[in-house]
Design a protein around this motif. Structure first.
Motif: not given
Length: 528
Positions: A444, A446, A486, A492, A494
């Motif tokens: 992941t 951010t 977030a 975020t 994936a």
């Protein structure tokens, strides 16, 4: 003229100025970041510390960059200056724009190279005393790293060859002047192997030099020379198949076209390989210089298709000795070069100062966009490299045998950056990014990108750029899920690492966040 009329005129002028400024931004902009680098860059590569290795040939006499107090290069084999206290390689640091001289001993003229899995730059061949040399540069963030010349060398002299890192971590070195073979570094017990394509394409002006070599996601190599190409199995050293001849002019040195493998996408299981070849020179433009018009065509081929054939397109301008750079937006920048002539001393005619953006996912006929031009011509022996901040570093240009700082197309010592249109306001940036990626593993990241609807994570290699070809260049659009808010304008995302070493050979890559077409600073990640 009354006050009201003057106000109308003032607003009209402001509107015109604002429109013009917006147009420039929409086309990108240029900045000269170094007025005199001291050397003219023939080869360039961006290290995983973000600094850039610049290389020229050695046997040109003194450069304008001193090696340092009491430091000199003594080489009895040098053709121009056996006791030389000037540098022919340097380390450039973007941001501070500092230039640090490096020491290279043997001649790197028209050599080749590539980074290995640990981020070390391996540099092979050259001219004269350098033709069979192997050199290493282990990058650093400070002032301690420099070139190391190995005692062992290549099995065959390589001048104007091309390198490609392979899934097993070794590099294949393909061709070169007077060579119809390939070899591997480190050899690991392997010898040299004939490549029929190189014998077939060796015409009267040797238009098969600096062959275009691309590692396909099926673990085989696409190799292009002159106007022909083949699929090569490097594990068995056999030709799997030959491809149709591309229409038009010769495309390799000295006819100086360029090539990229278009970005691979996780959405297609990284099986969507397509080769793009653009530009070139009329046959005979090198043997009989006279400014013959360059090629204006690009050819596109899907080498893993059942029945591949060339789809031809027309560029906005003719171009020879241009560079093609894969951008984080999955587009191709075609930059540098001339509209006539060929590569070689004094052969460039009509420099092309305006880069072109190629948009591979648009419909045919709507793929080219002309961008803002530079005042500086960049022809023979110029380079273009993608930086981790999304700019393109442009350096070099020397169409003379020695440094010639006056007259037509003088030796160019300035360094520029080109900022593509995607570097506008509101750029995304990483709040958290992985430091390493294991094949096929989920991760992941951010990304701060307020209001973004779509976020891509695109992985770009750092190639070795020379003579209109970026050796080892590749770009991957990674698998990503829908962005999850977030807080604070961050999301975020994936994602999943590339699946195999054939898709992405082990090494350091730039991981770029791309939000709705806007590009942020890359994070360096080690894949493998």
């Amino acid at each position: 003229m009354g006050m009201g009329d003057r106000m109308v005129v003032w607003w009209m002028v402001c509107g015109i100025v604002m429109w013009a400024w917006s147009g420039v931004e929409a086309q990108g902009y240029w900045e000269t970041v170094v007025d005199n680098a001291g050397i003219s860059t023939m080869h360039a590569a961006v290290t995983h510390y973000g600094n850039v290795v610049l290389l020229d040939r050695t046997n040109i006499g003194p450069s304008q960059l001193a090696l340092g107090a009491g430091v000199c290069r003594d080489n009895p084999a040098d053709r121009a200056l056996t006791h030389d206290c000037t540098a022919h390689s340097a380390l450039f640091t973007p941001g501070s724009n500092a230039i640090r001289p490096l020491m290279v001993q043997t001649d790197t003229w028209c050599s080749s190279g590539q980074f290995d899995a640990n981020g070390m730059l391996m540099q092979t061949g050259g001219d004269a005393d350098g033709v069979s040399k192997i050199r290493h540069f282990t990058p650093c963030g400070g002032g301690g790293c420099d070139w190391v010349e190995l005692d062992g060398g290549l099995q065959e002299g390589r001048w104007y060859a091309s390198n490609q890192i392979l899934p097993d971590g070794t590099q294949i070195v393909v061709g070169g002047r007077g060579s119809g073979t390939v070899e591997y570094v480190p050899a690991n017990g392997r010898g040299t192997y004939d490549l029929p394509l190189l014998y077939k394409t060796n015409d009267a002006q040797m238009d098969n030099l600096y062959p275009f070599v691309h590692l396909l996601p099926n673990n085989q190599l696409y190799i292009f020379a002159n106007r022909d190409s083949c699929l090569y199995d490097w594990e068995t050293n056999t030709v799997v198949r030959d491809y149709p001849t591309i229409p038009g002019e010769p495309r390799n040195y000295p006819s100086g076209g360029s090539s990229v493998m278009l970005p691979l996408s996780a959405a297609a299981d990284y099986g969507n390989a397509e080769i793009l070849v653009c530009g070139g020179a009329a046959f005979g433009a090198y043997m009989n210089p006279g400014g013959q018009p360059a090629s204006q065509t690009c050819g596109r081929l899907a080498p893993l298709a059942a029945d591949p054939g060339w789809a031809m397109e027309t560029m906005p301008t003719r171009r020879v000795m241009g560079d093609m750079i894969l951008l984080p937006t999955r587009e191709v920048l075609i930059i540098n070069g001339a509209a006539g002539g060929a590569q070689g001393w004094g052969n460039a005619e009509n420099p092309v100062k305006t880069p072109v953006l190629y948009k591979p996912y648009n419909a045919a006929g709507a793929r080219f966009q002309t961008l803002a031009g530079s005042p500086i011509p960049r022809v023979y022996h110029s380079t273009a490299n993608l930086l981790p901040d999304g700019r393109v570093l442009v350096a070099g240009s020397n169409t003379h045998q020695f440094y010639t700082l006056a007259g037509y197309l003088p030796t160019e010592l300035r360094i520029e950056t080109f900022s593509p249109p995607y570097l506008g306001a509101g750029r995304p940036n990483f709040a958290a990014a992985p430091g390493g990626l294991k094949y096929g593993a989920a991760f992941t990241a951010t990304v701060k990108a307020a209001g973004a609807k779509n976020i891509e994570l695109n992985l770009a290699s750092a190639p070795f750029v020379t003579h209109s070809f970026a050796q080892g260049q590749r770009l991957l659009q990674l698998e990503t899920g829908a962005p999850v808010a977030a807080g604070g304008g961050a999301f975020t995302v994936a994602s999943k690492a590339p699946t195999t070493a054939a898709v992405a050979p082990a090494g350091y890559y730039m991981l770029f966040p791309v939000a709705d077409g806007s590009v942020g600073n890359a994070a360096w990640v080690k894949v493998g």
